[in-house]
Design a protein around this motif. Structure first.
Motif, PDB file in Angstrom:
ATOM      1  N   ALA A 158       0.836  -1.198   0.000  1.00  0.00           N
ATOM      2  CA  ALA A 158       0.000   0.000   0.000  1.00  0.00           C
ATOM      3  C   ALA A 158       0.872   1.250   0.000  1.00  0.00           C
ATOM      4  O   ALA A 158       1.774   1.393   0.836  1.00  0.00           O
ATOM      5  N   ILE A 186       0.807   5.393   0.186  1.00  0.00           N
ATOM      6  CA  ILE A 186      -0.051   6.490   0.613  1.00  0.00           C
ATOM      7  C   ILE A 186       0.598   7.828   0.254  1.00  0.00           C
ATOM      8  O   ILE A 186       1.818   7.953   0.213  1.00  0.00           O
ATOM      9  N   LYS A 187      -0.240   8.817  -0.026  1.00  0.00           N
ATOM     10  CA  LYS A 187       0.241  10.179  -0.169  1.00  0.00           C
ATOM     11  C   LYS A 187       0.449  10.749   1.228  1.00  0.00           C
ATOM     12  O   LYS A 187      -0.439  10.669   2.081  1.00  0.00           O
ATOM     13  N   ASN A 216       0.587  13.221   4.154  1.00  0.00           N
ATOM     14  CA  ASN A 216      -0.041  14.480   4.523  1.00  0.00           C
ATOM     15  C   ASN A 216       0.771  15.175   5.625  1.00  0.00           C
ATOM     16  O   ASN A 216       1.886  14.753   5.956  1.00  0.00           O
ATOM     17  N   TYR A 243       5.199  10.363  -1.325  1.00  0.00           N
ATOM     18  CA  TYR A 243       4.480   9.113  -1.125  1.00  0.00           C
ATOM     19  C   TYR A 243       5.314   8.194  -0.249  1.00  0.00           C
ATOM     20  O   TYR A 243       6.552   8.268  -0.240  1.00  0.00           O
TER      21      TYR A 243
END
Length: 248
Positions: A121, A123-124, A126, A156
């Motif tokens: 997985a 993820i971006k 944040n 990412y």
């Protein structure tokens, strides 16, 4: 077919897949810092006549346009930060400055989407990951990633046991080219294919935005070069990162 700039792209197989067919614009990659600061990243720019540099809390990189006698401009910037890089041709500098190192990199580019199975997985990252991102990159590649580098593009990552263990993102950014950067995996988590997946994911995202990914890698980092080649990146040229320091 797109003709809104000095190069154009053509559609292949009636889909969004594109390739560069006319290479006037790609010459901008000979001076990536200056062109990034003239275009997409102009709000991060400090301009000293012939020399453009990133504000040092974003990225301590500069690039110059003509000649090489930029000693007075370099002296001015050295008042803001002690150590920085001029990218491209070797600059001239005054006795107030010393050359610490020349890092010779391969500048690699890719034109095609990368067909890769993403097993983990991605993820971006944040705002809550700003500190873990900063710490991870600087633990592996100290000195390049500044507090505001994260604002230069998207980043990412891959988490293991809720811990950020691998990252890749975007750094220098022009109208038509975006640099893939900060390809970092924590030493305890290497060999799992994280970097390969993250670079492919980031490059595909850039291509999906109708831009072209490029990256810089030390010519001595053979393992990384081979990784990028397996993904389809090709070496365009060698380019030097001149590490200058203010004399104490």
């Amino acid at each position: 077919m797109r003709k809104d700039c000095d190069f154009y792209v053509v559609s292949l197989n009636n889909c969004c897949h594109t390739t560069i067919t006319e290479r006037k614009m790609i010459k901008k990659l000979d001076n990536p810092v200056s062109h990034s600061l003239l275009e997409t990243h102009k709000n991060f720019s400090i301009d000293y006549n012939n020399l453009r540099l990133y504000a040092p809390d974003y990225c301590a990189f500069g690039g110059f346009k003509n000649g090489n006698n930029i000693s007075s401009e370099i002296d001015k910037y050295s008042k803001l930060i002690d150590s920085f890089f001029i990218v491209g041709r070797k600059p001239g500098f005054s006795e107030k400055i010393i050359l610490k190192n020349e890092l010779v990199c391969l500048q690699m580019v890719i034109e095609d989407f990368i067909d890769l199975e993403f097993k983990d997985a991605i993820i971006k990252l944040n705002d809550k990951f700003e500190e873990p991102l900063f710490d991870l990159v600087n633990s592996v590649q100290p000195g390049y990633f500044k507090k505001k580098t994260v604002l230069m593009g998207d980043y990412y990552g891959i988490l293991t046991d809720d811990k950020l263990v691998a990252v890749t993102g975007e750094r220098m950014n022009m109208n038509d080219f975006t640099e893939v950067s900060a390809v970092v995996t924590h030493p305890l988590y290497r060999g799992r294919g994280y970097a390969k997946q993250l670079v492919a994911y980031t490059a595909n995202k850039i291509l999906d935005e109708n831009k072209f990914p490029y990256l810089h890698v030390s010519e001595k980092n053979i393992a990384a070069v081979k990784l990028y080649e397996t993904l389809g990146f090709k070496t365009r040229r060698k380019i030097s990162f001149w590490n200058l320091m203010k004399r104490s």
